[in-house]
Design an enzyme around this catalytic site. Sequence first.
Site, PDB file in Angstrom:
ATOM      1  N   THR A   1      48.976 -15.206 -68.841  1.00 34.10           N
ATOM      2  CA  THR A   1      47.763 -15.881 -69.816  1.00 34.10           C
ATOM      3  C   THR A   1      47.872 -17.092 -69.465  1.00 34.10           C
ATOM      4  OG1 THR A   1      49.627 -15.678 -70.714  1.00 34.10           O
ATOM      5  CG2 THR A   1      48.429 -14.410 -71.900  1.00 34.10           C
TER       6      THR A   1
ATOM      7  N   ASP B   1      63.261 -10.146 -66.999  1.00 34.55           N
ATOM      8  CA  ASP B   1      61.774 -10.340 -66.512  1.00 34.55           C
ATOM      9  C   ASP B   1      61.333 -11.209 -65.000  1.00 34.55           C
ATOM     10  OD1 ASP B   1      59.158 -11.064 -67.266  1.00 34.55           O
ATOM     11  OD2 ASP B   1      58.841 -12.163 -68.754  1.00 34.55           O
TER      12      ASP B   1
ATOM     13  N   ARG C   1      61.383 -21.168 -78.523  1.00 28.91           N
ATOM     14  CA  ARG C   1      61.584 -21.811 -79.024  1.00 28.91           C
ATOM     15  C   ARG C   1      62.042 -22.359 -80.356  1.00 28.91           C
ATOM     16  NH1 ARG C   1      57.009 -24.405 -75.167  1.00 28.91           N
ATOM     17  NH2 ARG C   1      56.335 -22.362 -75.950  1.00 28.91           N
TER      18      ARG C   1
ATOM     19  N   LYS D   1      65.950 -12.136 -72.816  1.00 29.47           N
ATOM     20  CA  LYS D   1      65.669 -12.298 -72.020  1.00 29.47           C
ATOM     21  C   LYS D   1      65.673 -13.429 -70.969  1.00 29.47           C
ATOM     22  CE  LYS D   1      61.020 -13.828 -71.539  1.00 29.47           C
ATOM     23  NZ  LYS D   1      60.462 -14.667 -70.282  1.00 29.47           N
TER      24      LYS D   1
ATOM     25  N   ASP E   1      55.447  -6.440 -55.095  1.00 29.25           N
ATOM     26  CA  ASP E   1      56.050  -6.928 -53.300  1.00 29.25           C
ATOM     27  C   ASP E   1      55.655  -5.189 -52.752  1.00 29.25           C
ATOM     28  OD1 ASP E   1      56.813  -8.024 -50.750  1.00 29.25           O
ATOM     29  OD2 ASP E   1      58.786  -8.736 -52.357  1.00 29.25           O
TER      30      ASP E   1
ATOM     31  N   LYS F   1      59.436 -10.271 -62.774  1.00 31.71           N
ATOM     32  CA  LYS F   1      57.916  -9.981 -63.125  1.00 31.71           C
ATOM     33  C   LYS F   1      57.208  -9.273 -60.975  1.00 31.71           C
ATOM     34  CE  LYS F   1      55.796 -12.550 -66.143  1.00 31.71           C
ATOM     35  NZ  LYS F   1      56.687 -13.459 -66.844  1.00 31.71           N
TER      36      LYS F   1
HETATM   37  O1  C5P Z   1      59.033 -20.715 -77.154  1.00 31.00           O
HETATM   38  P1  C5P Z   1      58.039 -19.442 -76.555  1.00 31.00           P
HETATM   39  O2  C5P Z   1      58.696 -19.060 -78.246  1.00 31.00           O
HETATM   40  O3  C5P Z   1      56.755 -19.317 -76.673  1.00 31.00           O
HETATM   41  O4  C5P Z   1      58.028 -18.522 -75.435  1.00 31.00           O
HETATM   42  C1  C5P Z   1      58.009 -17.497 -75.729  1.00 31.00           C
HETATM   43  C2  C5P Z   1      58.722 -16.949 -74.480  1.00 31.00           C
HETATM   44  O5  C5P Z   1      57.987 -15.704 -73.477  1.00 31.00           O
HETATM   45  C3  C5P Z   1      59.058 -17.986 -73.036  1.00 31.00           C
HETATM   46  O6  C5P Z   1      59.885 -16.775 -72.319  1.00 31.00           O
HETATM   47  C4  C5P Z   1      57.786 -17.952 -72.078  1.00 31.00           C
HETATM   48  O7  C5P Z   1      57.714 -17.894 -70.764  1.00 31.00           O
HETATM   49  C5  C5P Z   1      57.041 -16.366 -71.793  1.00 31.00           C
HETATM   50  N1  C5P Z   1      55.585 -15.716 -72.007  1.00 31.00           N
HETATM   51  C6  C5P Z   1      54.641 -16.910 -72.954  1.00 31.00           C
HETATM   52  N2  C5P Z   1      53.556 -16.418 -72.882  1.00 31.00           N
HETATM   53  C7  C5P Z   1      53.124 -15.222 -71.779  1.00 31.00           C
HETATM   54  C8  C5P Z   1      54.342 -14.664 -70.789  1.00 31.00           C
HETATM   55  C9  C5P Z   1      55.933 -14.957 -71.477  1.00 31.00           C
HETATM   56  O8  C5P Z   1      55.088 -16.950 -73.711  1.00 31.00           O
HETATM   57  N3  C5P Z   1      51.884 -15.353 -71.849  1.00 31.00           N
END
Ligand code: C5P
Length: 235
Positions: free
Chosen positions: A119, A62, A212, A35, A67, A64
């Site tokens: 979220t 991604d 992460r 992503k 517009d 989003k």
């Molecule tokens: O590090 P982690 O596994 O939490 O990252 C999840 C990915 O999904 C990141 O790119 C984050 O920006 C994205 N994301 C999220 N929660 C959301 C929407 C997107 O963690 N509600």
Amino acid sequence: MSKFVHEKIVIGLDVSTFEEVEAILSLCRNALWFKVGSQLFTKFGPSVVEFIRKDGRKVFLDLKFHDIPNTVKNAVSSAVELGVDLLTLHSLGGRKMIAQAREVVEGTSVKILAVTVLTSHNEQELRNEIGIYESVGDAVTRLAKMAISAGAHGVVCSPQEIRILRDNIQGEFMIVTPGVRPAWEKEAYDQARVMTPSEAIKLGADKIVIARPILKAKNPSEAYNKLVEEIENEL
Ligand code: C5P
């Protein structure tokens, strides 16, 4: 089974240098999906997408888009030319915007996902700042229904919303969800309500986005393989 599992995992490239992108791609040799979000794309632009594609991997762009319909239509057309496989737009852009985006990808293999309610918003913010007076669940369901009927191939939602969407929206559509943590990961980082990848998949997610637990692992290659194994064992 492995191929099926690799299709389900998207590694979120939340990194700030090209070297880190190269390192993750080469360490996670078997990973298929990556992503690219606004951080990476704003810094490196199309070159990062081209790099991932030339390496034979798939790109989830991604950004989003949100517009006027004509602008989003042109942005989606640029993304198709660039060769992305999956992209996001914001459902609050409305039916016309989504329908025009769909027209652009029709006949290609590119799929469109709609983001419903971020979220990061709680119900109080939705009401007082954005003017949405429903519960988060109702707003997500309503926006997802509209987006899918307008032409989105699926939605991005939190694991908590998978069931309500599968129960309330008939027919085939994709669900992609972040907010997952493998059973072996001790750190939730800042994700408040997490599920394991296999729980999310069993509830009806088609793909999970994870960053992460892989990017920050001492050994990202081992972390990715463990994740694949965990999903294989639990499905
Ligand atoms: O590090 P982690 O596994 O939490 O990252 C999840 C990915 O999904 C990141 O790119 C984050 O920006 C994205 N994301 C999220 N929660 C959301 C929407 C997107 O963690 N509600």
